[in-house]
Scaffold this active site. Structure first.
Site, mmCIF file in Angstrom:
data_model
loop_
_atom_site.group_PDB
_atom_site.id
_atom_site.type_symbol
_atom_site.label_atom_id
_atom_site.label_comp_id
_atom_site.label_asym_id
_atom_site.label_seq_id
_atom_site.Cartn_x
_atom_site.Cartn_y
_atom_site.Cartn_z
ATOM 1 N N ARG A 178 -5.594 -10.220 -4.934
ATOM 2 C CA ARG A 178 -6.620 -10.247 -4.176
ATOM 3 C C ARG A 178 -7.075 -9.288 -5.826
ATOM 4 O O ARG A 178 -5.991 -8.472 -6.706
ATOM 5 C CB ARG A 178 -5.909 -9.220 -3.135
ATOM 6 N N ARG A 225 -9.383 6.156 -3.282
ATOM 7 C CA ARG A 225 -9.024 5.114 -2.791
ATOM 8 C C ARG A 225 -8.925 5.478 -0.638
ATOM 9 O O ARG A 225 -8.546 6.918 -0.774
ATOM 10 C CB ARG A 225 -7.640 4.897 -2.705
ATOM 11 N N ASP A 248 -12.198 1.068 3.892
ATOM 12 C CA ASP A 248 -12.569 1.589 3.012
ATOM 13 C C ASP A 248 -14.577 1.571 4.446
ATOM 14 O O ASP A 248 -15.216 1.985 4.137
ATOM 15 C CB ASP A 248 -13.682 0.963 1.535
ATOM 16 N N ARG A 301 -5.842 -4.189 8.198
ATOM 17 C CA ARG A 301 -6.334 -3.010 8.867
ATOM 18 C C ARG A 301 -4.649 -1.921 7.952
ATOM 19 O O ARG A 301 -3.257 -2.215 7.787
ATOM 20 C CB ARG A 301 -4.860 -3.688 9.991
ATOM 21 N N HIS A 346 0.444 -1.516 -0.192
ATOM 22 C CA HIS A 346 0.035 -0.089 -0.244
ATOM 23 C C HIS A 346 0.545 1.269 -0.021
ATOM 24 O O HIS A 346 1.561 1.173 0.610
ATOM 25 C CB HIS A 346 -0.436 -0.188 1.758
ATOM 26 N N GLU A 388 -15.889 -5.212 3.910
ATOM 27 C CA GLU A 388 -15.133 -4.182 3.913
ATOM 28 C C GLU A 388 -15.899 -2.196 3.784
ATOM 29 O O GLU A 388 -16.228 -1.374 4.618
ATOM 30 C CB GLU A 388 -14.335 -3.766 2.539
#
Length: 1058
Positions: free
Chosen positions: A560, A893, A722, A760, A154, A681
């Site tokens: 994913r 995002r 999210d 997380r 990320h 989410e």
């Protein structure tokens, strides 16, 4: 925002910390004085003193004086030139980074010198035994514990890796500087080295000039393992084992791995078109290559240690078999070498391998990066992008290693040719052009092998034969054989990465970790049987522990993808088969179709099908997963999951790909099927999570599949990012809590165990916070010996970038999960408390959404008041900031949403709506209930503590300054209302917690924050001025550079980004 010190913030000595801060600041000042002159240093000191004075005034409660000082500071900053602004931003950014280094160093130092650390294995094991837990139960529970830490790419790691390495070297020098036996000369040398490192920092560009690729991100993850976790894992396991033996009488089994690591780097394709099936395959192979290379180094080192002759009969027998087999192989090679065919092949080889003329640059020194007319083939997915020999495979060009013993030493012709770290070179080599068919390549490979055989045989003439060598040690024979197989394993991976033919016999390389463990465990058993326990528990035990933890891939790769991409793929299939449009069917029809196909034994998707590129990429991903199997891959995560059909769709696509690949290979696919993990989410999906799991488990095929293929464990992921952006932090926390309760209950109804996977982030707005606190506040029964959690972006480096910190973090994970399993957190004492939570959640969500989604002026206000639009210049991640091209917040995002508010120090996503909910509850007469909930309900207490922590890091005057300078006058009213909400939230959080001031229960954290403020406030004011100028001159790249440096500096001061 969460601070990286939160888990162990108390483990710091402020006197020595401040001494080191003064030392580093003084050395940086010397560098700046030398580089920029005394006039610039006067500017720096004036800004620092103004900012420090304003901070002191605010701490003393003299708000008006502080405001005057801040206005003077802002006025001074508005007058500085562009070059001076850049230097000022860089100087204050480096100050903050150096303070962070000193802080981390002192946490490590305090940990090392504290006899009884809280949350350590020693601490928690002792508490459990004292509370009446039987030692055997403690032992069994820990041995069965499974914790997965998943490192993600990320885009929240702001620092370039070059700077991270320099920071590490400074930390090492600080550690060396405190050694008590240093002489005066040694200490002066340390200071000189620190000056050199700080000078190097100053002369290095902080700004990333290019966006990283997914493979670059994967390389960063692999380096975390190589530089930190590789050393930390055996240390951590020794610590666990020692404490366990002390309290239960039995050590941790050598092959027991309470913690394993996973990765999303190169596997997370949700909204990232740059992550392709080829990228996933290459990253998986390169991770295996690195693991194999690390094991080769360890085995080499171990061979020097295990030089003894005494061993068990089993080991002696195996060593004899290996010696006889090698002798037989050598004889066969010698007999075959005189074969005329081989001689002809050797002549042919010479005509192929040598160019007919030297390249034009052959007269240049060898270190030059010379161009050549002979083309090279780049290693697919090569992390360093080096050029390597193509048609002559690297494993055949290199010298064969036998690593035989000679007079107590070794001869090793095999160096570690690491594609992750070696310097780029360009080597003349054979072209891989159209004139070379696969059969030519195969013949060429065999010829190189024969050439190598000849060289190997000639070299071995210089060595005594195996049976003539005196004192052959059986352990070295075994380890030499292990090394040979590891080298062949590494070479095989290089061939696969080069897409070259590979015909190794499976007995010649390691295909699974179990194959590597077997001879190592035999060596360990032999040492124990001979009374050499001290040797058995040394390097050999560490190697066994590493193999048990890292396997042959270091970190298994999760895949994913968003649920809608799978629906689109099945749409293409059903349309092609004239069955209609899958996505238009109702849920029951989808489930009926999917279940029927899953029960069948034939592939659904015809090989001849032609599909759109996006659909083809999905199919290629499942094909790559089938080829790699569960030896390389972990779970398949479905983001934005909302129905049972989302899970079965992935199961069907996976089954179909495995059937196709198996048919082509003529044998079963490697490993088993991937775990399919729905990720809930959004708030509405979290509310339905339990129902979705019940629906899935009610399907006989699926339930039997879970029992047969996944040990009766259903894995479910819950997303914090999210959900927080969708409904606000408080509502998200409550919906996550209820969703976990419902999922656990659903699985229990069907006799299925559950593993919850927590997505997380680093910030509280994205579910971050202290690991121990988070695990201890989960619903009862949700942590039953298993847990998975992501560690993202800058948190990866902060928590696992140094071995000592990594050991401490793994220990905290272990003890928190153990305690939550054996002493589950308390549920709400009264039903009334749940009612109060529902009321707070409803009001909080309404308040949050009324600002963020219902006010049409909020979106333009957000763009004006924050640097969100400019964050794209950072080049910190491979994926786009938005899932779709729309400018709406719903499509933004969660990371840039939180990141932007962190920069302005308003940190809005972490608190907006909370104050309204708590105020409503207090006016309804629930004040005493709230205070009781805080004292007695771990979940509620942790939620309030995290919000209190983030409020302590929020700064109203700074946020107000952004509004006054950057926001159009017609929208400033939104900022006024939001600041009122923030003050109301602070007031009511303190009412609930009973604290007089924010972070009263974490004085260390408050003191650390205050120490950063003089530098942090200055950079914020500078950022405001640069944003103002940049928005009037958008193409000014120099202004853009200054802005990026300020972003780096604020991230360093806040200790995280998003």
């Amino acid at each position: 925002m969460t601070d990286t010190t939160d888990d162990i913030a108390e483990e710091i000595s402020f006197q020595s910390f401040e001494d080191d801060c003064r030392l580093l600041r003084s050395l940086l000042n010397d560098v700046l004085h030398r580089e920029l002159g005394p006039q610039f240093m006067d500017t720096v000191e004036r800004k620092r003193i103004l900012a420090q004075s304003a901070v002191n005034m605010r701490i003393a409660g003299m708000e008006d004086t502080a405001e005057l000082l801040e206005k003077q500071l802002a006025k001074d900053i508005s007058k500085i030139g562009l070059e001076e602004a850049l230097s000022l931003a860089r100087a204050f950014s480096h100050y903050l980074n150096l303070m962070g280094i000193a802080e981390t160093h002192h946490r490590v130092r305090k940990t090392r010198h504290t006899a009884h650390l809280s949350k350590s294995c020693e601490d928690i094991f002792d508490k459990l035994i004292q509370s009446g837990v039987p030692p055997q139960q403690l032992y069994d529970t820990l041995c069965q514990q499974e914790v997965g830490i998943v490192l993600t790419a990320h885009p929240t790691q702001i620092n370039r890796r070059t700077l991270q390495y320099k920071h590490k070297r400074i930390a090492h020098l600080l550690e060396y500087n405190v050694q008590p036996d240093l002489s005066h000369e040694d200490r002066e040398m340390v200071i000189d080295d620190l000056v050199r490192e700080i000078t190097s920092l100053w002369e290095t560009d902080e700004v990333r000039r290019h966006r990283p690729t997914p493979v670059d991100e994967a390389r960063a993850g692999v380096h975390i393992v190589e530089q930190s976790l590789w050393k930390a894992v055996p240390h951590y396991l020794r610590r666990v084992s020692t404490s366990l033996k002390k309290h239960t009488g039995k050590p941790l089994p050598l092959t027991c791995a309470p913690i394993k690591f996973g990765s999303w780097m190169g596997g997370d394709r949700d909204g990232n078109p740059n992550v392709t099936a080829k990228v996933t395959r290459d990253v998986a192979l390169l991770s295996q290559w690195m693991a194999t290379d690390l094991y080769i180094r360890e085995v080499d080192s171990l061979r020097f240690e295990l030089s003894m002759n005494r061993c068990s009969d089993r080991l002696a027998t195996l060593a004899d078999e290996i010696l006889l087999q090698e002798a037989s192989t050598e004889n066969r090679k010698n007999e075959n070498w005189d074969d005329p065919v081989n001689k002809n092949h050797a002549k042919y080889l010479q005509t192929l391998a040598l160019p007919t003329q030297l390249p034009p640059v052959a007269d240049l020194p060898s270190y030059k990066d010379a161009e050549t007319q002979y083309s090279t083939v780049e290693l697919p997915g090569n992390l360093s992008r080096q050029q390597r020999t193509a048609s002559a495979p690297s494993h055949l060009n290199s010298t064969q290693s036998s690593s035989r013993e000679v007079d107590g030493g070794t001869i090793s012709g095999e160096g570690s040719s690491n594609p992750l770290s070696r310097q780029p070179t360009k080597t003349p080599c054979l072209t891989k052009g159209a004139s070379f068919t696969p059969s030519h390549l195969l013949a060429q490979r065999k010829l190189f092998a024969e050439r190598e055989t000849g060289r190997s045989s000639f070299r071995k003439l210089l060595e005594p034969s195996l049976h003539q060598r005196p004192g052959i040690t059986p352990y070295r024979v075994i380890l030499g054989n292990i090394k040979d197989k590891l080298i062949k394993t590494r070479r095989r991976l290089e061939l696969l990465l080069d897409d070259l033919p590979c015909e190794y016999d499976p007995t010649e390389y390691y295909g699974t970790a179990e194959e590597l463990l077997q001879p190592l465990l035999l060596c360990h058993e032999s040492l124990l049987s001979c009374g050499s326990e001290i040797l058995a528990d040394g390097q050999l035990a560490d190697l066994i522990r590493r193999v048990s933890t890292f396997g042959l891939i270091l970190m298994k790769l999760d895949l994913r993808q968003e649920s809608s991409r799978h629906a689109e793929t099945l749409d293409a299939v059903t349309k092609y088969l004239d069955m209609g449009v899958f996505s238009e069917w109702d849920e029951e029809k989808k489930l009926e179709f999917l279940t029927r196909e899953l029960k069948g034994k034939r592939p659904l998707i015809p090989p001849s099908i032609e599909v759109a590129p996006d659909v083809k990429e999905v199919l290629d991903t499942f094909r790559a997963a089938a080829e790699l199997g569960t030896d390389s891959l972990g779970a398949y995560v479905i983001s934005m999951a909302s129905n049972a059909s989302d899970v079965l769709a992935v199961e069907l696509l996976q089954k179909d790909a495995r059937l196709s690949v198996s048919g082509e290979l003529g044998k079963p696919c490697p490993g088993g099927t991937l775990r399919v993990v729905p990720l809930f989410e959004r708030a509405k999906d979290l509310r339905e999570a339990g129902s979705v799991i019940r629906k899935l488990l009610s399907i006989d095929w699926y339930r039997e599949h879970i029992i047969k293929n996944h040990n009766g464990i259903q894995e479910v992921m819950v997303g914090y990012s999210d959900s927080g952006k969708d409904a606000g932090r408080f509502t998200a926390a409550w919906e996550l809590y209820k969703a976990q309760e419902d999922v656990v209950a659903a699985c229990k109804e069907y006799g299925i165990r559950v593993t919850l996977f927590h997505g997380r982030g680093g910030s509280i707005g994205r579910g971050g916070g202290p690991t121990y606190l988070a695990i201890q506040s989960q619903p009862p029964g949700s942590v039953m010996g298993t847990l998975r959690s992501t560690e993202q972006g800058e948190m990866v480096q902060a928590k696992f970038g140094q071995p000592q910190i990594a050991v401490r973090q793994m220990e905290i994970y272990t003890t928190a999960v153990l305690l939550a399993t054996m002493r589950p957190p308390k549920p709400p004492r009264e039903t009334k408390w749940r009612t109060v939570m529902e009321d707070i959640s409803d009001i909080s969500c309404h308040c949050y959404r009324s600002f963020v989604y219902d006010n049409p002026d909020f979106l333009p206000y957000f763009h004006e008041a924050t640097p969100q639009a400019e964050l794209g210049f950072l080049n910190i991640g491979s994926r786009p900031a938005r899932r779709k091209t729309s400018d709406a917040i719903a499509h933004l995002r969660a990371i840039p949403w939180v990141f932007a508010w962190t920069q302005t120090r308003f940190v809005l996503p972490s608190w907006l709506g909370v104050g309204a909910g708590l105020k409503h509850a207090c006016t309804q007469g629930y004040k005493q209930d709230l205070q009781a909930m805080y004292k007695e309900w771990p979940f509620f207490q942790s939620t309030i503590d995290l919000i209190e922590m983030v409020l302590a890091k929020a700064d109203i005057p700074i946020a107000k300054h952004y509004d006054e300078v950057l926001v159009s006058e017609s929208r400033r009213g939104i900022g006024v209302e939001l600041r009122k909400e923030l003050m109301m939230t602070e007031e009511h959080v303190l009412v609930v917690s009973g604290h007089e001031k924010l972070s009263e229960n974490n004085k260390s954290l408050r003191r650390l924050i205050e120490s950063r403020l003089p530098y942090l406030n200055t950079i914020n004011m500078l950022q405001v001025e640069i944003l103002r100028r940049l928005r009037q001159d958008e193409d000014n790249k120099k202004l853009r550079d200054v802005l990026l440096v300020t972003i780096n500096g604020i991230a360093a001061g806040m200790r995280n980004t998003g």
